[in-house]
Design a protein around this motif. Structure first.
Motif, PDB file in Angstrom:
ATOM      1  N   ALA A 102      -4.950   2.508   9.775  1.00  0.00           N
ATOM      2  CA  ALA A 102      -4.423   3.317   8.667  1.00  0.00           C
ATOM      3  C   ALA A 102      -5.382   3.208   7.476  1.00  0.00           C
ATOM      4  O   ALA A 102      -5.725   4.204   6.841  1.00  0.00           O
ATOM      5  N   GLY A 103      -5.832   1.992   7.196  1.00  0.00           N
ATOM      6  CA  GLY A 103      -6.751   1.783   6.077  1.00  0.00           C
ATOM      7  C   GLY A 103      -8.053   2.540   6.267  1.00  0.00           C
ATOM      8  O   GLY A 103      -8.526   3.229   5.353  1.00  0.00           O
ATOM      9  N   MET A 104      -8.618   2.440   7.461  1.00  0.00           N
ATOM     10  CA  MET A 104      -9.908   3.097   7.691  1.00  0.00           C
ATOM     11  C   MET A 104      -9.757   4.616   7.642  1.00  0.00           C
ATOM     12  O   MET A 104     -10.638   5.320   7.165  1.00  0.00           O
ATOM     13  N   ARG A 105      -8.603   5.108   8.108  1.00  0.00           N
ATOM     14  CA  ARG A 105      -8.395   6.563   8.031  1.00  0.00           C
ATOM     15  C   ARG A 105      -8.202   7.010   6.577  1.00  0.00           C
ATOM     16  O   ARG A 105      -8.663   8.075   6.182  1.00  0.00           O
TER      17      ARG A 105
ATOM     18  N   PRO B 127       0.797  -1.237   0.000  1.00  0.00           N
ATOM     19  CA  PRO B 127       0.000   0.000   0.000  1.00  0.00           C
ATOM     20  C   PRO B 127       0.828   1.286   0.000  1.00  0.00           C
ATOM     21  O   PRO B 127       0.332   2.325  -0.429  1.00  0.00           O
ATOM     22  N   ALA B 128       2.084   1.202   0.463  1.00  0.00           N
ATOM     23  CA  ALA B 128       2.896   2.433   0.427  1.00  0.00           C
ATOM     24  C   ALA B 128       3.218   2.820  -1.018  1.00  0.00           C
ATOM     25  O   ALA B 128       3.526   3.973  -1.308  1.00  0.00           O
ATOM     26  N   LEU B 129       3.122   1.834  -1.914  1.00  0.00           N
ATOM     27  CA  LEU B 129       3.369   2.114  -3.344  1.00  0.00           C
ATOM     28  C   LEU B 129       2.018   2.241  -4.049  1.00  0.00           C
ATOM     29  O   LEU B 129       1.726   1.499  -4.959  1.00  0.00           O
ATOM     30  N   ASP B 130       1.168   3.157  -3.584  1.00  0.00           N
ATOM     31  CA  ASP B 130      -0.203   3.058  -4.099  1.00  0.00           C
ATOM     32  C   ASP B 130      -0.358   3.443  -5.559  1.00  0.00           C
ATOM     33  O   ASP B 130      -1.392   3.166  -6.148  1.00  0.00           O
ATOM     34  N   GLU B 131       0.649   4.027  -6.177  1.00  0.00           N
ATOM     35  CA  GLU B 131       0.509   4.255  -7.624  1.00  0.00           C
ATOM     36  C   GLU B 131       0.986   3.039  -8.411  1.00  0.00           C
ATOM     37  O   GLU B 131       1.072   3.072  -9.638  1.00  0.00           O
ATOM     38  N   ALA B 132       1.293   1.971  -7.669  1.00  0.00           N
ATOM     39  CA  ALA B 132       1.636   0.714  -8.339  1.00  0.00           C
ATOM     40  C   ALA B 132       0.379   0.034  -8.866  1.00  0.00           C
ATOM     41  O   ALA B 132       0.442  -0.815  -9.740  1.00  0.00           O
TER      42      ALA B 132
ATOM     43  N   VAL C 243      -5.254  -3.580   1.832  1.00  0.00           N
ATOM     44  CA  VAL C 243      -5.719  -3.088   3.127  1.00  0.00           C
ATOM     45  C   VAL C 243      -7.237  -3.285   3.254  1.00  0.00           C
ATOM     46  O   VAL C 243      -7.750  -3.581   4.332  1.00  0.00           O
ATOM     47  N   ARG C 244      -7.965  -3.181   2.122  1.00  0.00           N
ATOM     48  CA  ARG C 244      -9.410  -3.496   2.178  1.00  0.00           C
ATOM     49  C   ARG C 244      -9.594  -4.920   2.692  1.00  0.00           C
ATOM     50  O   ARG C 244     -10.481  -5.206   3.491  1.00  0.00           O
ATOM     51  N   MET C 245      -8.733  -5.835   2.202  1.00  0.00           N
ATOM     52  CA  MET C 245      -8.853  -7.228   2.640  1.00  0.00           C
ATOM     53  C   MET C 245      -8.549  -7.362   4.131  1.00  0.00           C
ATOM     54  O   MET C 245      -9.229  -8.085   4.859  1.00  0.00           O
ATOM     55  N   ILE C 246      -7.535  -6.634   4.581  1.00  0.00           N
ATOM     56  CA  ILE C 246      -7.137  -6.728   5.998  1.00  0.00           C
ATOM     57  C   ILE C 246      -8.242  -6.172   6.908  1.00  0.00           C
ATOM     58  O   ILE C 246      -8.626  -6.803   7.892  1.00  0.00           O
ATOM     59  N   VAL C 247      -8.771  -5.003   6.558  1.00  0.00           N
ATOM     60  CA  VAL C 247      -9.779  -4.405   7.458  1.00  0.00           C
ATOM     61  C   VAL C 247     -11.072  -5.216   7.447  1.00  0.00           C
ATOM     62  O   VAL C 247     -11.769  -5.316   8.461  1.00  0.00           O
ATOM     63  N   ALA C 248     -11.388  -5.804   6.285  1.00  0.00           N
ATOM     64  CA  ALA C 248     -12.622  -6.604   6.200  1.00  0.00           C
ATOM     65  C   ALA C 248     -12.468  -7.871   7.031  1.00  0.00           C
ATOM     66  O   ALA C 248     -13.352  -8.239   7.820  1.00  0.00           O
ATOM     67  N   SER C 249     -11.332  -8.535   6.887  1.00  0.00           N
ATOM     68  CA  SER C 249     -11.094  -9.749   7.656  1.00  0.00           C
ATOM     69  C   SER C 249     -11.118  -9.426   9.150  1.00  0.00           C
ATOM     70  O   SER C 249     -11.697 -10.161   9.954  1.00  0.00           O
ATOM     71  N   PHE C 250     -10.520  -8.303   9.519  1.00  0.00           N
ATOM     72  CA  PHE C 250     -10.453  -7.915  10.933  1.00  0.00           C
ATOM     73  C   PHE C 250     -11.865  -7.686  11.496  1.00  0.00           C
ATOM     74  O   PHE C 250     -12.187  -8.124  12.597  1.00  0.00           O
ATOM     75  N   LEU C 251     -12.701  -7.018  10.726  1.00  0.00           N
ATOM     76  CA  LEU C 251     -14.057  -6.744  11.219  1.00  0.00           C
ATOM     77  C   LEU C 251     -14.803  -8.047  11.483  1.00  0.00           C
ATOM     78  O   LEU C 251     -15.460  -8.213  12.511  1.00  0.00           O
TER      79      LEU C 251
ATOM     80  N   TYR D 109     -20.846   0.149   5.365  1.00  0.00           N
ATOM     81  CA  TYR D 109     -19.984   1.314   5.624  1.00  0.00           C
ATOM     82  C   TYR D 109     -19.140   1.629   4.389  1.00  0.00           C
ATOM     83  O   TYR D 109     -19.015   2.786   3.986  1.00  0.00           O
ATOM     84  N   PHE D 110     -18.594   0.590   3.778  1.00  0.00           N
ATOM     85  CA  PHE D 110     -17.826   0.788   2.534  1.00  0.00           C
ATOM     86  C   PHE D 110     -18.735   1.410   1.457  1.00  0.00           C
ATOM     87  O   PHE D 110     -18.314   2.283   0.708  1.00  0.00           O
TER      88      PHE D 110
END
Ligand code: FAD
Length: 466
Positions: free
Chosen positions: A328-331, A234-239, A343-351, A365-366
C-alpha cells in the motif's frame, strides 16, 4: 551603499518572497533587487524521469511567484544551465554589486556555492549567504564543541537555545527592479524547453503555490492538538501536516511553522516541533559528516553482505511483495510522490531486514520518487531504519509487518484504499498474509518471503558470530 546599488537574490530551495532571509538582507537600506533562479543542468541531467514531479513543482512554483511579483511590475529571471556560469553572467549583465542567497548544506550545493562565490569575487562582485531554512543546524554543539550524534541531547540543547528572535519574520522591502530594466533576461521559459513535461496531479493539498502552502499550515494548525495521538495512523493522513514539499522547496519558511507552534502551547505542537528538529538534526549530520551520503554512518556496517535480489527489489518498488501494508505504501508513493511517515518506516525496514537489500537501493528509489525528497532527511531516515546510522534503531529491532499493520491500520482502511483488490477481504486476513490465502481470494500476489526466516537471516547478517 551607493544610491544606484542593485543586489541579485539567487532563489534556490526558498521559492517565496515572504519571510526570506536573503531577500530581507538584500533589501536593507532600500537597495533595489532582482530575483534569479537557475534550473541546474548538473542536477536535472541526472533525473531519469522526464515527467519528474519535483521539476514540475518548482516550475509551477516559479509561475506562481511571477504572479505574486506582478504587482511590483517585475519578474524572476529563470535560467537553465550551470549556476557556476549563470549567476556570474546574470550579475554582470545587470551590473549588480552583490549577490545574496540562503545557505544549502548538501555537499554538492556547498561545493557549487563556493565556486560561484569565487567567480563573483574575481568579477569584483560581493556575495553574502545566510542561514534560512533551518534555525540552528550545525550551530548546536556539545559542550566540548563537537557535533551531537544523538538526537535527544541535540534536541534539548536546540530547545534551550530557542528565543523569540529565531522565529521573527524576516520581512523584506519589495524594492524590485522593474521588468523593463531587466535587459530582456526575464524571458518566459517552458518546461519543455528544459527537457521536462508537466505532472499535473498532486496529492491532497500539495499543489505548488504559496497560497496552498499557507492554507495547509492554517488547516493543520486546527488539528495540531491531536497530532501526537494521530500522526502514526496512515488512514488519517491529514493528521500530519503534509507540509514537507512546501518546506523542502521553501514555499513556506521554517519560522512560519515555528510561529504556528509557539502560539499553541499543547502537546501536539510540542511533538510537531520535535519532528522539525529531526529535520535539522539530519541536516546537521549531513553537514558535519558528509561521508553518510555514500556510506554508513556506523563504519562497522559499511560492508554488510546484502543479498540484493533484483526480482524482489522490483516487486518492492511496484508494491507487489504480498505484504499489504508494504505494498500500500509503495503504491501510494508511485501514484502520488508522497508516503506517510509510519509507512515509510515499514517499507524501509522491510526492504533492508526482510528482503536483505542494501538500503542505498531503497534510498535511491525514494530519491527518484518523493515529492519532498531531501538528501539529509532521506539518508538519515534510511540509515535509521537500516540500523547503520547515528542514533539508529538497533539492528536486532526488526519490524514485524503484520504487527505494524494491525497496530497502525487496524481496519485496513489505508491498505484497502491503495490496494482496492483487497476491499472485500477481512482486516485479519490482510494483516496476516502469510497465514491467509489472499492470492486465491483476489488478484493480490502471495508473499514473496517468510518474515520469520528472513528475520533470522538479517540477525546473522548484522552479527555473524551469533
Ligand atoms: C525511509 C524514510 C525516508 C524519508 N525521506 C524523507 C525525505 O526525503 N524528505 C523529507 O522531508 N522527509 C523524509 N522522511 C521523513 C518523514 O517521513 C516526512 O518528513 C513526513 O512524512 C512528511 O510528512 P508531513 O509533512 O505530513 O510530516 P509532519 O509529521 O507534519 O512533520 C512536519 C515536518 O517535519 C519534518 N519531519 C517529520 N518527520 C521527520 C523525520 N523523521 N525526519 C526528518 N524530518 C522530519 C518534515 O519536514 C515534515 O514536513 C523520511 C522518512 C523515512 C522513514
Amino acid at each position: 551603499m551607493k544610491a544606484q546599488d542593485i543586489h541579485l537574490v539567487w532563489i534556490r530551495r526558498d521559492l517565496r518572497i515572504t519571510d526570506h532571509t536573503a531577500l530581507f538582507e538584500a533589501t536593507k537600506n532600500d537597495a533595489k533587487v532582482v530575483l534569479v533562479f537557475v534550473f541546474d543542468t548538473k542536477i536535472l541531467n541526472l533525473l531519469p524521469d522526464k515527467e519528474d514531479q519535483r521539476v514540475d513543482f518548482i516550475f509551477q512554483s516559479l509561475c506562481d511567484l511571477n504572479k505574486q511579483l506582478e504587482k511590483y511590475d517585475t519578474k524572476i529571471i529563470i535560467r537553465h544551465g550551470d549556476p557556476i556560469k549563470e549567476i556570474p553572467y546574470v550579475a554582470q549583465e545587470l551590473g549588480v554589486t552583490s549577490v545574496y542567497f540562503n545557505e544549502d548544506y548538501e555537499p554538492y550545493a556547498k561545493a557549487r556555492d563556493q565556486e560561484v562565490k569565487g567567480s563573483l569575487t574575481k568579477l569584483n562582485i560581493k556575495s553574502f549567504s545566510f542561514r534560512d531554512h533551518i534555525i540552528f543546524g550545525s550551530q548546536i554543539l556539545k559542550p566540548d564543541q563537537t557535533p551531537y550524534v544523538v538526537y535527544t541531547p541535540y534536541k534539548n540543547t536546540w530547545l534551550k537555545k530557542l528565543k523569540p528572535l529565531h522565529w521573527e519574520e524576516k520581512r523584506p522591502q519589495y524594492n524590485f527592479v522593474k521588468v523593463k530594466d531587466l535587459k530582456g533576461l526575464a524571458k518566459k521559459i517552458t518546461l519543455r524547453e528544459i527537457g521536462f513535461s508537466s505532472h499535473s496531479t498532486y496529492y491532497k493539498s500539495q499543489n505548488p503555490s504559496r497560497s496552498a502552502a499557507i492554507q495547509r499550515l492554517k488547516e493543520f494548525s486546527q488539528n495540531l492538538s491531536h497530532y501526537k495521538e494521530n500522526r502514526d495512523f496512515p488512514a488519517l493522513d491529514e493528521a500530519t501536516s503534509l507540509i514537507s514539499p512546501f518546506l523542502r522547496f521553501g514555499l513556506i519558511s521554517v519560522r512560519e511553522c515555528l510561529r504556528t507552534i509557539v502560539k499553541l502551547k499543547n502537546e501536539g505542537a510540542r511533538t510537531w516541533m520535535s519532528e522539525l528538529i529531526w529535520r535539522e538534526f539530519f541536516i546537521m549530520i549531513m553537514d558535519m559528516y558528509p561521508h553518510v551520503v555514500n556510506s554508513s554512518f556506523k563504519i562497522q556496517y559499511k560492508n554488510l553482505k546484502w543479498e540484493n535480489n533484483k526480482e524482489w527489489f522490483d516487486k518492492w518498488k511496484s508494491g507487489n511483495t504480498g505484504f499489504p501494508i508494504v505494498d500500500a505504501g509503495m503504491r501510494q508513493l508511485n501514484k502520488t510522490g508522497w508516503m506517510h511517515n509510519r509507512v515509510r518506516m515499514i517499507v524501509a525496514s522491510f526492504l533492508v531486514k526482510d528482503l536483505l537489500i542494501d538500503r542505498r537501493w531503497g534510498e535511491q528509489y525514494f530519491a527518484e520518487k518523493l515529492i519532498d525528497f531531501e538528501l539529509a532527511s532521506n539518508n538519515g531516515n534510511w540509515q535509521w531504519c537500516a540500523s547503520t546510522g547515528c542514533d539508529a534503531q538497533p539492528y536486532f529491532r526488526i519490524f514485524n509487518p503484520s504487527l505494524q499493520s494491525e497496530r497502525f491500520d487496524k481496519n485496513a482502511e489505508y491498505i484497502k484504499f491503495w490496494i482496492p483488490e483487497l476491499s472485500q477481504i477481512s482486516p485479519k486476513e490482510i494483516h496476516h498474509p502469510e497465514d491467509s490465502d489472499l492470492q486465491n481470494k483476489s488478484t493480490y500476489p502471495k508473499p514473496i518471503i517468510s518474515h520469520s526466516v528472513q528475520k533470522q537471516k538479517a540477525l546473522r547478517l548484522f552479527n555473524p558470530k551469533k
